[in-house]
Design an enzyme around this catalytic site. Structure first.
Site, PDB file in Angstrom:
ATOM      1  N   GLN A 180       9.028  -0.362   2.524  1.00  0.00           N
ATOM      2  CA  GLN A 180      10.163  -0.793   3.331  1.00  0.00           C
ATOM      3  C   GLN A 180      10.657   0.318   4.249  1.00  0.00           C
ATOM      4  O   GLN A 180      10.981   0.081   5.416  1.00  0.00           O
ATOM      5  CB  GLN A 180      11.299  -1.237   2.407  1.00  0.00           C
ATOM      6  N   GLU A 181      10.686   1.535   3.731  1.00  0.00           N
ATOM      7  CA  GLU A 181      11.239   2.663   4.493  1.00  0.00           C
ATOM      8  C   GLU A 181      10.365   3.069   5.676  1.00  0.00           C
ATOM      9  O   GLU A 181      10.857   3.261   6.785  1.00  0.00           O
ATOM     10  CB  GLU A 181      11.420   3.876   3.568  1.00  0.00           C
ATOM     11  N   SER A 182       9.055   3.227   5.435  1.00  0.00           N
ATOM     12  CA  SER A 182       8.208   3.817   6.477  1.00  0.00           C
ATOM     13  C   SER A 182       6.846   3.166   6.631  1.00  0.00           C
ATOM     14  O   SER A 182       6.078   3.554   7.514  1.00  0.00           O
ATOM     15  CB  SER A 182       7.982   5.296   6.154  1.00  0.00           C
TER      16      SER A 182
END
Length: 228
Positions: A82-84
Site C-alpha cells: 500500500q505504501e510504495s
C-alpha cells in the site's frame, strides 16, 4: 523483473559486466537482449547478499522483521504494498521515503540512517508499526491510522480519524492482508558489499545456473569473455 543494486559497487559490477557482454554480442555471436534478461533472472533467483545471511530477498527480510518485532508478516507486506508498491526508491509528495514510506523526522527517531536501503527501511517500518500496536493495545486499525496520520489524531478521535486518505489506507491494507500481498522476489544486495565480494558472488551465481536453454546464450557469452 527488478534488480535491486543497493551499493554503488554493485551497480559498477553490473554495468561493466553488461558492457563486456554487449561488446561480445556486438561481434554477432550472441544476443545482448536475451543475455540481459537471463542475467536479471539469475540475480533474482539466487542469493547475492553480503553479511545478512537470513535476509536475501524482500520476502526473507519481511520474515526477519516479523520475527524480530512481533508484527505479522501479512501486515508488514500489506503495508509495503500500500505504501510504495515495494519500491525502495519511492518518495512521496510529503517526503516519506522508501518501501515503508517513513518520514524524515520519524527516520531520525528510529535511527534509520539509510532510508533507501531496503533492509534498513523495512526493519525501521516494522519497528515503528510495532510501537503503534503496543501504544494502542494491539488494535490494528488504530495502529495503522497512527502510522498514517499520527498517534495524536487517533487519540483525538478515539479511533481512525474521519480523513478520507487515512480511512482508505486502513481499509486497503486490511483488504491486501486478506488476499495476501504480491511480494516481488527482488534480490537484496547489501549496501556494504565490496566490489570483490560482489564479483565473487556473481561468478558463483553464474557458475550455478541451471543447464537449461533459457541460460544457454548467457553461459556461451560468459565463456567467450572468460568470465566463468
Amino acid at each position: 523483473m527488478k534488480i535491486s543494486l543497493v551499493s554503488p559497487g554493485a551497480q559498477v559490477v553490473y554495468e561493466e559486466f553488461m558492457q563486456a557482454i554487449n561488446q561480445s554480442s556486438s561481434q554477432g555471436r550472441t544476443s545482448a537482449s536475451n543475455i540481459s534478461k537471463a542475467f536479471a533472472k539469475a540475480l533474482n533467483t539466487t542469493t547475492v547478499a553480503d553479511s545478512i545471511s537470513s535476509a536475501t530477498s524482500y520476502k526473507d527480510i519481511f520474515i526477519e522483521a516479523s520475527r524480530k518485532y512481533g508484527v505479522s508478516y501479512d501486515l508488514l507486506t500489506a503495508m509495503a504494498q500500500q505504501e510504495s508498491g515495494f519500491d525502495s526508491d519511492a518518495v512521496s509528495r510529503s517526503g516519506a521515503m522508501g518501501i515503508m514510506q517513513i518520514m524524515p523526522e520519524t527516520a531520525k527517531e528510529l535511527g534509520l540512517e539509510h532510508p533507501f536501503d531496503a533492509y534498513e527501511n523495512i526493519m525501521a517500518g516494522a519497528k515503528y508499526i510495532s510501537q503503534k500496536l503496543q501504544e494502542f493495545s494491539g488494535n490494528v486499525d488504530k495502529a495503522l491510522a497512527a502510522y498514517n496520520a499520527g498517534s495524536s489524531v487517533v487519540k483525538q478521535y478515539g479511533g481512525v480519524p474521519p480523513y478520507g486518505e487515512t480511512q482508505s489506507y486502513v481499509k486497503n491494507i486490511k483488504a491486501i492482508m486478506k488476499r495476501g500481498a504480491d511480494v516481488p522476489y527482488t534480490n537484496y544486495i547489501s549496501r556494504n558489499a565490496t566490489r570483490n565480494q560482489l564479483e565473487e558472488d556473481l561468478k558463483k551465481l553464474l557458475r550455478e545456473l541451471p543447464d537449461t536453454e533459457e541460460y544457454a546464450v548467457l553461459k556461451q557469452t560468459l565463456a567467450e569473455i572468460n568470465y566463468l
